[in-house]
Design a protein around this motif. Structure first.
Motif, PDB file in Angstrom:
ATOM      1  N   VAL A  18      93.417  91.424  50.000  1.00  0.00           N
ATOM      2  CA  VAL A  18      92.475  91.454  48.843  1.00  0.00           C
ATOM      3  C   VAL A  18      93.015  92.560  47.830  1.00  0.00           C
ATOM      4  N   GLY A  19      93.471  93.513  48.202  1.00  0.00           N
ATOM      5  CA  GLY A  19      93.890  94.530  47.208  1.00  0.00           C
ATOM      6  C   GLY A  19      95.233  94.173  46.489  1.00  0.00           C
ATOM      7  N   ASN A  20      96.042  93.504  47.214  1.00  0.00           N
ATOM      8  CA  ASN A  20      97.454  92.868  46.349  1.00  0.00           C
ATOM      9  C   ASN A  20      96.790  91.707  45.607  1.00  0.00           C
ATOM     10  N   LYS A  21      95.692  90.843  45.612  1.00  0.00           N
ATOM     11  CA  LYS A  21      95.214  89.944  44.837  1.00  0.00           C
ATOM     12  C   LYS A  21      94.747  90.551  43.591  1.00  0.00           C
ATOM     13  N   GLU A  22      93.989  91.625  43.747  1.00  0.00           N
ATOM     14  CA  GLU A  22      93.448  92.513  42.620  1.00  0.00           C
ATOM     15  C   GLU A  22      94.519  92.976  41.753  1.00  0.00           C
ATOM     16  N   LEU A  23      95.571  93.712  42.488  1.00  0.00           N
ATOM     17  CA  LEU A  23      96.575  94.086  41.691  1.00  0.00           C
ATOM     18  C   LEU A  23      97.561  93.205  40.849  1.00  0.00           C
ATOM     19  N   ILE A  24      97.666  92.115  41.415  1.00  0.00           N
ATOM     20  CA  ILE A  24      98.323  91.135  40.848  1.00  0.00           C
ATOM     21  C   ILE A  24      97.663  90.550  39.668  1.00  0.00           C
ATOM     22  N   SER A  25      96.225  90.209  39.762  1.00  0.00           N
ATOM     23  CA  SER A  25      95.354  89.733  38.536  1.00  0.00           C
ATOM     24  C   SER A  25      95.421  90.657  37.557  1.00  0.00           C
ATOM     25  N   ASP A  26      95.388  92.070  37.594  1.00  0.00           N
ATOM     26  CA  ASP A  26      95.434  92.996  36.668  1.00  0.00           C
ATOM     27  C   ASP A  26      96.720  93.179  35.809  1.00  0.00           C
ATOM     28  N   GLN A  27      97.904  92.820  36.427  1.00  0.00           N
ATOM     29  CA  GLN A  27      99.078  92.725  35.641  1.00  0.00           C
ATOM     30  C   GLN A  27      99.275  91.513  34.919  1.00  0.00           C
ATOM     31  N   PRO A  28      99.306  91.442  33.572  1.00  0.00           N
ATOM     32  CA  PRO A  28      99.633  90.406  32.708  1.00  0.00           C
ATOM     33  C   PRO A  28     100.708  89.681  32.782  1.00  0.00           C
ATOM     34  N   ASN A  29     101.894  89.977  33.225  1.00  0.00           N
ATOM     35  CA  ASN A  29     103.267  89.329  33.589  1.00  0.00           C
ATOM     36  C   ASN A  29     103.164  88.741  35.053  1.00  0.00           C
ATOM     37  N   LYS A  30     102.313  88.706  35.661  1.00  0.00           N
ATOM     38  CA  LYS A  30     102.362  88.203  36.977  1.00  0.00           C
ATOM     39  C   LYS A  30     101.398  86.878  37.080  1.00  0.00           C
ATOM     40  N   GLU A  31     101.858  86.047  37.833  1.00  0.00           N
ATOM     41  CA  GLU A  31     101.330  84.730  37.946  1.00  0.00           C
ATOM     42  C   GLU A  31      99.677  85.109  38.666  1.00  0.00           C
ATOM     43  N   ASP A  32      98.727  84.360  38.058  1.00  0.00           N
ATOM     44  CA  ASP A  32      97.446  84.473  38.837  1.00  0.00           C
ATOM     45  C   ASP A  32      97.275  83.872  39.835  1.00  0.00           C
ATOM     46  N   LEU A  34      93.815  79.714  59.836  1.00  0.00           N
ATOM     47  CA  LEU A  34      95.024  79.105  60.364  1.00  0.00           C
ATOM     48  C   LEU A  34      95.675  79.568  61.721  1.00  0.00           C
ATOM     49  N   PRO A  35      96.757  78.669  62.216  1.00  0.00           N
ATOM     50  CA  PRO A  35      97.125  79.407  63.405  1.00  0.00           C
ATOM     51  C   PRO A  35      97.937  80.605  63.209  1.00  0.00           C
ATOM     52  N   ASP A  36      98.180  81.497  64.022  1.00  0.00           N
ATOM     53  CA  ASP A  36      98.859  82.802  64.150  1.00  0.00           C
ATOM     54  C   ASP A  36     100.264  82.833  63.259  1.00  0.00           C
ATOM     55  N   HIS A  37     101.040  81.799  63.494  1.00  0.00           N
ATOM     56  CA  HIS A  37     102.465  81.647  62.838  1.00  0.00           C
ATOM     57  C   HIS A  37     102.245  81.217  61.370  1.00  0.00           C
ATOM     58  N   LEU A  38     101.371  80.519  61.053  1.00  0.00           N
ATOM     59  CA  LEU A  38     101.043  80.101  59.767  1.00  0.00           C
ATOM     60  C   LEU A  38     100.455  81.043  58.920  1.00  0.00           C
ATOM     61  N   ARG A  39      99.566  81.855  59.585  1.00  0.00           N
ATOM     62  CA  ARG A  39      98.725  82.850  58.819  1.00  0.00           C
ATOM     63  C   ARG A  39      99.714  84.149  58.461  1.00  0.00           C
ATOM     64  N   THR A  40     100.721  84.238  59.176  1.00  0.00           N
ATOM     65  CA  THR A  40     101.657  85.331  59.190  1.00  0.00           C
ATOM     66  C   THR A  40     102.503  84.951  57.991  1.00  0.00           C
ATOM     67  N   THR A  41     102.930  83.835  57.930  1.00  0.00           N
ATOM     68  CA  THR A  41     103.874  83.343  56.544  1.00  0.00           C
ATOM     69  C   THR A  41     102.817  83.409  55.416  1.00  0.00           C
ATOM     70  N   ALA A  42     101.599  82.839  55.416  1.00  0.00           N
ATOM     71  CA  ALA A  42     100.692  83.148  54.238  1.00  0.00           C
ATOM     72  C   ALA A  42     100.444  84.254  53.754  1.00  0.00           C
ATOM     73  N   THR A  43     100.268  85.367  54.792  1.00  0.00           N
ATOM     74  CA  THR A  43     100.089  86.581  54.380  1.00  0.00           C
ATOM     75  C   THR A  43     101.318  87.272  54.011  1.00  0.00           C
ATOM     76  N   THR A  44     102.571  87.077  54.260  1.00  0.00           N
ATOM     77  CA  THR A  44     103.678  87.693  53.706  1.00  0.00           C
ATOM     78  C   THR A  44     103.594  87.021  52.365  1.00  0.00           C
ATOM     79  N   LEU A  45     103.353  85.740  52.049  1.00  0.00           N
ATOM     80  CA  LEU A  45     103.489  85.114  50.523  1.00  0.00           C
ATOM     81  C   LEU A  45     102.527  85.766  49.838  1.00  0.00           C
ATOM     82  N   PHE A  46     101.397  86.037  50.176  1.00  0.00           N
ATOM     83  CA  PHE A  46     100.317  87.055  49.306  1.00  0.00           C
ATOM     84  C   PHE A  46     100.859  88.262  48.820  1.00  0.00           C
ATOM     85  N   GLU A  47     101.661  88.854  50.036  1.00  0.00           N
ATOM     86  CA  GLU A  47     102.056  90.265  49.830  1.00  0.00           C
ATOM     87  C   GLU A  47     103.069  90.538  48.915  1.00  0.00           C
TER      88      GLU A  47
END
Length: 114
Positions: free
Chosen positions: A25-39, A52-65
């Motif tokens: 959640v914190g990373n999503k807020e930081l990204i949305s505050d930066q004008p040059n990053k994709e929303d 999501l299953p654990d293996h997909l959740r880990t991958t999705a979480t990493t992509l968020f980060e």
């Protein structure tokens, strides 16, 4: 006494999950505050992420980060093989949580915008 140890382990796991969710959640807020990053949208909300299953959740979480990344970049963070992460990322693409795009010869993945 073993029951106490089990409860302590459960509590530790819940605290770890809570910290990871706070980072997402914190990373999503930081990204949305930066004008040059994709929303990043809420196409992959917390409840969907938890379903999501654990293996997909880990991958999705990493992509968020780390934001938009190649399968190789995701694999470096998760310590899995690139081919495994590529498979997981493509599963998330088929589920429409992640989108795939090409820049030159590299294929990138990012959280799907809706």
């Amino acid at each position: 006494m073993p029951e106490t140890r089990i409860l302590e382990d459960i509590l530790g796991n819940l605290q770890e999950i809570n910290e990871k969710l706070d980072r997402i959640v914190g990373n999503k807020e930081l990204i949305s505050d930066q004008p040059n990053k994709e929303d990043l949208s809420d196409s992959l909300d917390i409840m969907t992420l938890l379903s999501l299953p654990d293996h997909l959740r880990t991958t999705a979480t990493t992509l968020f980060e780390i934001g938009p990344a190649t399968a190789e970049e995701v694999a470096k963070v998760t310590f899995k093989e690139r081919a495994v992460e590529s498979n997981y990322l493509n599963q998330l693409v088929r589920m429409e949580h992640v989108e795939k795009y090409r820049e030159g010869r590299k294929v990138y993945f990012r959280i799907n915008e809706k």
